[in-house]
Design a protein around this motif. Structure first.
Motif, short mmCIF file in Angstrom:
data_model
loop_
_atom_site.label_atom_id
_atom_site.label_comp_id
_atom_site.label_asym_id
_atom_site.label_seq_id
_atom_site.Cartn_x
_atom_site.Cartn_y
_atom_site.Cartn_z
N ASP A 43 1.23 1.04 -9.18
CA ASP A 43 -0.21 0.80 -9.13
C ASP A 43 -0.65 0.25 -7.78
OD1 ASP A 43 -0.25 1.50 -11.82
OD2 ASP A 43 -0.03 -0.57 -12.49
N SER A 44 0.26 0.14 -6.85
CA SER A 44 0.01 -0.54 -5.59
C SER A 44 -0.03 0.42 -4.42
CB SER A 44 1.11 -1.57 -5.33
OG SER A 44 1.23 -2.44 -6.42
N ASP A 45 -0.59 -0.08 -3.32
CA ASP A 45 -0.55 0.65 -2.05
C ASP A 45 0.33 -0.13 -1.10
OD1 ASP A 45 -2.34 2.74 -2.71
OD2 ASP A 45 -4.04 1.38 -2.40
N ILE A 46 0.93 0.57 -0.17
CA ILE A 46 1.78 -0.06 0.83
C ILE A 46 1.14 0.17 2.20
CG2 ILE A 46 4.06 -0.03 1.92
CD1 ILE A 46 5.18 0.87 -0.77
N ILE A 47 1.00 -0.91 2.97
CA ILE A 47 0.45 -0.80 4.32
C ILE A 47 1.64 -0.75 5.28
CG2 ILE A 47 -0.93 -1.91 6.10
CD1 ILE A 47 -2.54 -3.20 3.83
N ASP A 103 3.02 -0.09 9.33
CA ASP A 103 2.71 -0.06 10.76
C ASP A 103 3.00 1.35 11.27
OD1 ASP A 103 2.99 -0.15 13.62
OD2 ASP A 103 3.19 -2.33 13.47
N GLU A 104 1.99 2.01 11.78
CA GLU A 104 2.13 3.40 12.21
C GLU A 104 3.08 3.56 13.40
OE1 GLU A 104 -1.68 5.20 12.89
OE2 GLU A 104 -2.42 4.52 10.95
N LYS A 105 3.17 2.54 14.22
CA LYS A 105 4.03 2.64 15.41
C LYS A 105 5.50 2.41 15.09
CE LYS A 105 0.38 1.31 18.57
NZ LYS A 105 -0.12 0.31 19.49
N THR A 106 5.78 1.43 14.25
CA THR A 106 7.17 1.09 13.96
C THR A 106 7.69 1.68 12.67
OG1 THR A 106 6.59 -0.93 12.76
CG2 THR A 106 6.90 -1.12 15.16
N GLY A 107 6.79 2.03 11.75
CA GLY A 107 7.20 2.55 10.45
C GLY A 107 7.61 1.46 9.48
N LYS A 108 7.44 0.20 9.86
CA LYS A 108 7.81 -0.92 9.00
C LYS A 108 6.68 -1.27 8.04
CE LYS A 108 11.11 -2.93 12.14
NZ LYS A 108 11.62 -4.14 12.76
N ILE A 109 7.06 -1.76 6.87
CA ILE A 109 6.07 -2.17 5.87
C ILE A 109 5.48 -3.50 6.29
CG2 ILE A 109 5.70 -2.83 3.47
CD1 ILE A 109 8.01 -0.93 2.74
N ILE A 110 4.14 -3.57 6.29
CA ILE A 110 3.43 -4.80 6.64
C ILE A 110 3.12 -5.61 5.38
CG2 ILE A 110 1.31 -5.74 7.63
CD1 ILE A 110 1.23 -3.24 9.42
N SER A 111 2.59 -4.93 4.36
CA SER A 111 2.21 -5.65 3.14
C SER A 111 2.05 -4.68 1.98
CB SER A 111 0.92 -6.44 3.35
OG SER A 111 -0.14 -5.57 3.69
N LEU A 112 1.93 -5.27 0.79
CA LEU A 112 1.65 -4.53 -0.43
C LEU A 112 0.23 -4.88 -0.88
CD1 LEU A 112 4.89 -5.35 -2.46
CD2 LEU A 112 4.45 -3.30 -1.12
N LEU A 113 -0.53 -3.89 -1.30
CA LEU A 113 -1.85 -4.13 -1.90
C LEU A 113 -1.72 -3.87 -3.39
CD1 LEU A 113 -4.36 -2.40 0.54
CD2 LEU A 113 -3.99 -4.83 0.20
N VAL A 114 -1.93 -4.94 -4.16
CA VAL A 114 -1.76 -4.88 -5.60
C VAL A 114 -3.11 -5.13 -6.27
CG1 VAL A 114 -0.52 -5.94 -7.53
CG2 VAL A 114 0.56 -5.82 -5.30
N PRO A 115 -3.48 -4.34 -7.29
CA PRO A 115 -4.72 -4.63 -8.00
C PRO A 115 -4.70 -6.05 -8.57
CG PRO A 115 -3.85 -2.51 -8.66
CD PRO A 115 -2.80 -3.17 -7.80
N LYS A 128 -12.35 -1.80 -5.71
CA LYS A 128 -11.49 -2.54 -6.62
C LYS A 128 -10.97 -3.79 -5.93
CE LYS A 128 -7.55 0.39 -5.53
NZ LYS A 128 -6.52 1.25 -6.04
N GLU A 129 -10.78 -4.84 -6.68
CA GLU A 129 -10.29 -6.10 -6.15
C GLU A 129 -8.78 -6.00 -6.01
OE1 GLU A 129 -12.23 -8.74 -5.31
OE2 GLU A 129 -13.99 -7.57 -5.85
N GLU A 130 -8.27 -6.40 -4.84
CA GLU A 130 -6.84 -6.31 -4.58
C GLU A 130 -6.32 -7.60 -3.97
OE1 GLU A 130 -6.19 -1.65 -3.58
OE2 GLU A 130 -7.05 -2.87 -1.98
N ILE A 131 -5.03 -7.80 -4.14
CA ILE A 131 -4.32 -8.91 -3.52
C ILE A 131 -3.42 -8.29 -2.45
CG2 ILE A 131 -2.68 -10.78 -3.88
CD1 ILE A 131 -3.41 -10.55 -6.89
N GLU A 132 -3.45 -8.83 -1.24
CA GLU A 132 -2.55 -8.35 -0.19
C GLU A 132 -1.38 -9.31 -0.09
OE1 GLU A 132 -2.47 -6.94 4.47
OE2 GLU A 132 -4.39 -7.31 3.48
N ILE A 133 -0.20 -8.79 -0.35
CA ILE A 133 1.02 -9.59 -0.31
C ILE A 133 1.80 -9.21 0.95
CG2 ILE A 133 3.18 -10.15 -1.48
CD1 ILE A 133 1.78 -9.22 -4.09
#
Length: 80
Positions: free
Chosen positions: A25-29, A31-43, A55-60
């Protein structure tokens, strides 16, 4: 670990044991340059239903993740 292996895991907050959502149910942010995960967006589990608007989300932040297990991801997240 492959990104596909994260799917279906439940996210649990180490600080209060609260369930924050499921990776499906989440999105993953990423970094386009490094390909590393920055954070998770969870409802936001506190917002049950919203008729209109964003929609309201929490950025982890990815650095808040403490352990990735077989069924869940443990995060240490104080902002919630």
């Amino acid at each position: 670990m492959k990104l596909s292996e994260l799917g279906g895991k439940e996210i649990v907050n180490l600080n209060d044991g609260g369930r924050l959502g499921i990776i499906a149910d989440s999105d993953i942010i990423i970094d386009e340059k490094t390909g590393k995960i920055i954070s998770l967006l969870v409802p936001d589990p506190k917002v049950q239903f919203k008729l209109f608007g964003e929609k309201e989300e929490i950025e982890i932040p990815w650095n808040s993740i403490r352990k990735i297990g077989n069924d869940m991801i443990i995060v240490e997240f104080e902002d919630y």
